[in-house]
Design a protein around this motif. Structure first.
Motif, PDB file in Angstrom:
ATOM      1  N   GLN A 252       0.853  -1.191   0.000  1.00 54.60           N
ATOM      2  CA  GLN A 252       0.000   0.000   0.000  1.00 54.60           C
ATOM      3  C   GLN A 252       0.889   1.242   0.000  1.00 54.60           C
ATOM      4  N   LEU A 253       0.691   2.112  -0.983  1.00 57.50           N
ATOM      5  CA  LEU A 253       1.502   3.316  -1.113  1.00 57.50           C
ATOM      6  C   LEU A 253       0.793   4.518  -0.510  1.00 57.50           C
ATOM      7  N   ARG A 254       1.557   5.349   0.177  1.00 56.33           N
ATOM      8  CA  ARG A 254       1.077   6.628   0.695  1.00 56.33           C
ATOM      9  C   ARG A 254       2.003   7.700   0.117  1.00 56.33           C
ATOM     10  N   ILE A 255       1.490   8.471  -0.850  1.00 54.57           N
ATOM     11  CA  ILE A 255       2.324   9.392  -1.613  1.00 54.57           C
ATOM     12  C   ILE A 255       2.043  10.833  -1.212  1.00 54.57           C
ATOM     13  N   GLN A 256       3.104  11.570  -0.889  1.00 55.12           N
ATOM     14  CA  GLN A 256       3.001  13.016  -0.678  1.00 55.12           C
ATOM     15  C   GLN A 256       3.740  13.709  -1.814  1.00 55.12           C
ATOM     16  N   ALA A 257       3.055  14.597  -2.532  1.00 55.00           N
ATOM     17  CA  ALA A 257       3.676  15.368  -3.603  1.00 55.00           C
ATOM     18  C   ALA A 257       3.960  16.772  -3.090  1.00 55.00           C
ATOM     19  N   THR A 258       5.232  17.122  -2.966  1.00 58.80           N
ATOM     20  CA  THR A 258       5.615  18.433  -2.461  1.00 58.80           C
ATOM     21  C   THR A 258       7.025  18.760  -2.924  1.00 58.80           C
ATOM     22  N   ASN A 259       7.296  20.053  -3.081  1.00 54.75           N
ATOM     23  CA  ASN A 259       8.647  20.498  -3.424  1.00 54.75           C
ATOM     24  C   ASN A 259       9.433  20.955  -2.202  1.00 54.75           C
ATOM     25  N   ARG A 260       8.773  21.013  -1.058  1.00 53.97           N
ATOM     26  CA  ARG A 260       9.486  21.490   0.136  1.00 53.97           C
ATOM     27  C   ARG A 260      10.431  20.408   0.666  1.00 53.97           C
ATOM     28  N   GLN A 261      11.409  20.845   1.426  1.00 56.20           N
ATOM     29  CA  GLN A 261      12.321  19.906   2.056  1.00 56.20           C
ATOM     30  C   GLN A 261      11.618  19.243   3.238  1.00 56.20           C
ATOM     31  N   VAL A 262      11.594  17.934   3.249  1.00 55.90           N
ATOM     32  CA  VAL A 262      10.918  17.222   4.325  1.00 55.90           C
ATOM     33  C   VAL A 262      11.945  16.576   5.245  1.00 55.90           C
ATOM     34  N   ASP A 263      11.550  16.391   6.487  1.00 55.94           N
ATOM     35  CA  ASP A 263      12.373  15.667   7.456  1.00 55.94           C
ATOM     36  C   ASP A 263      11.946  14.209   7.417  1.00 55.94           C
ATOM     37  N   LEU A 264      12.759  13.395   6.788  1.00 48.22           N
ATOM     38  CA  LEU A 264      12.397  12.003   6.553  1.00 48.22           C
ATOM     39  C   LEU A 264      12.113  11.262   7.851  1.00 48.22           C
ATOM     40  N   ILE A 265      12.907  11.524   8.874  1.00 45.60           N
ATOM     41  CA  ILE A 265      12.744  10.816  10.140  1.00 45.60           C
ATOM     42  C   ILE A 265      11.551  11.352  10.916  1.00 45.60           C
ATOM     43  N   GLU A 266      11.495  12.679  11.097  1.00 44.21           N
ATOM     44  CA  GLU A 266      10.442  13.281  11.903  1.00 44.21           C
ATOM     45  C   GLU A 266       9.062  13.084  11.286  1.00 44.21           C
ATOM     46  N   GLU A 267       8.990  13.099   9.965  1.00 48.13           N
ATOM     47  CA  GLU A 267       7.701  12.984   9.289  1.00 48.13           C
ATOM     48  C   GLU A 267       7.372  11.550   8.896  1.00 48.13           C
ATOM     49  N   ASN A 268       8.234  10.632   9.311  1.00 47.61           N
ATOM     50  CA  ASN A 268       7.936   9.200   9.190  1.00 47.61           C
ATOM     51  C   ASN A 268       7.773   8.741   7.743  1.00 47.61           C
ATOM     52  N   PHE A 269       8.687   9.196   6.862  1.00 44.00           N
ATOM     53  CA  PHE A 269       8.694   8.701   5.495  1.00 44.00           C
ATOM     54  C   PHE A 269       9.655   7.526   5.381  1.00 44.00           C
ATOM     55  N   ASP A 270       9.285   6.566   4.543  1.00 41.31           N
ATOM     56  CA  ASP A 270      10.188   5.449   4.272  1.00 41.31           C
ATOM     57  C   ASP A 270      11.243   5.850   3.255  1.00 41.31           C
ATOM     58  N   ILE A 271      10.823   6.572   2.208  1.00 46.43           N
ATOM     59  CA  ILE A 271      11.774   7.076   1.224  1.00 46.43           C
ATOM     60  C   ILE A 271      11.346   8.467   0.766  1.00 46.43           C
ATOM     61  N   VAL A 272      12.325   9.243   0.321  1.00 51.74           N
ATOM     62  CA  VAL A 272      12.086  10.568  -0.242  1.00 51.74           C
ATOM     63  C   VAL A 272      12.857  10.631  -1.555  1.00 51.74           C
TER      64      VAL A 272
END
Length: 305
Positions: free
Chosen positions: A126-146
């Motif tokens: 199951q994919l959860r996709i966020q489309a954004t150009n801003r810099q994200v904090d991979l750890i704090e925002e709980n992303f698996d990959i960026v």
């Protein structure tokens, strides 16, 4: 959440004593001395303030309280075993949820074609996709990959950076704008033209950075009629005939085929963007994440060049 007042290991030992019908058999099964098991069960009874087992030299039986506790302990052990099995299955084939952050243009233009194919190939993911150009904090925002376009090394050494592919960029203009300004044969004309720059709006003195035929890099001060870090904004503006835009080739492939956009000064490139995937660590990378990374490494290059 309040911490448990009981040691879950003691509950497991209690269940094993009941199922093995004695301390000796439970000790033999678990490889633990009988005396240690007996001591732990006694401590469990003391913690609960109730006797759980009736012990005689010949027989071991449950009290009413022991019988009630055993039912819960058996359920606890069964749930723990089921959880362990679920993790083992998760690690044996791609499954489960993957949280991904992607640039807007990549999501809208490229991955809209790729992601459905990935989902058909891996139906348990199951994919959860966020489309954004801003810099994200991979750890704090709980992303698996960026996935991001980068031009240099990462500031954070704690992240793993894997190159996916190189995206070619070009200068584009509409036929209507080219008819208005005439033939552009040299970069010397660029300062007098309307430029649509891919750049942060905080860049006070805009420069059009170009890479020449021999690899030389130059910066040309230009009149930036539009300055944005959103490729879709720039693309719509160049299609409307407002100027010359710096855009990735993959974002304009259909327009090149239809003739609604043309490449200007093809021997000069604004840049070559490295598309990179970031993730926290190589160790313990679950199969679903690994499958998506490998899929992008194979499928993405053909669509961005």
């Amino acid at each position: 959440m309040n911490p448990l007042s009981l040691d879950l290991n003691d509950l497991y030992l209690f269940a094993q004593v009941v199922e093995c019908h004695g301390f000796t058999a439970a000790g033999d099964l678990l490889g633990i001395p009988k005396s240690r098991i007996s001591r732990r069960i006694s401590q469990l009874e003391a913690s609960l303030g109730v006797r759980l087992l009736q012990r005689t030299s010949r027989r071991l039986s449950l009290t009413d309280a022991g019988q009630e506790l055993y039912l819960h302990c058996r359920a606890m052990v069964a749930e723990a075993q089921a959880g362990a099995e679920a993790v083992r299955k998760r690690l044996s084939e791609p499954s489960g949820q993957v949280r991904v952050s992607l640039p807007i243009a990549i999501t809208d233009i490229v991955l809209a074609d790729l992601l459905p194919r990935f989902m058909l190939q891996y139906p348990k993911v199951q994919l959860r996709i966020q489309a954004t150009n801003r810099q994200v904090d991979l750890i704090e925002e709980n992303f698996d990959i960026v996935v991001r376009g980068v031009t240099g090394s990462l500031e954070s050494s704690s992240l793993v950076q894997v190159k996916l592919c190189t995206a070619t960029w070009c200068l584009f203009a509409s036929p209507a704008y080219l008819a208005q300004i005439g033939l552009v044969e040299s970069i010397d004309r660029l300062p007098e033209l309307d430029l649509l720059l891919y750049a942060s709006i905080n860049e006070a003195t805009p420069l059009l950075r170009l890479i020449g035929p021999d690899g030389e890099a130059i910066g040309i001060p230009v009149r930036a009629r539009l300055q944005s870090d959103n490729t879709l904004v720039l693309k719509q503006a160049v299609l409307a005939g407002t100027g010359i835009a710096s855009l990735p080739l993959y974002a304009c492939a259909n327009e090149l085929k239809s003739g609604t956009l043309r490449v200007v000064l093809p021997e000069w490139r604004p840049k070559e963007g490295q598309l990179t995937v970031l993730f926290p660590t190589r160790r313990g990378l679950i199969p679903a994440v690994r499958a998506l990374v490998d899929f992008l490494k194979v499928e993405l290059p053909a669509l961005v060049n």
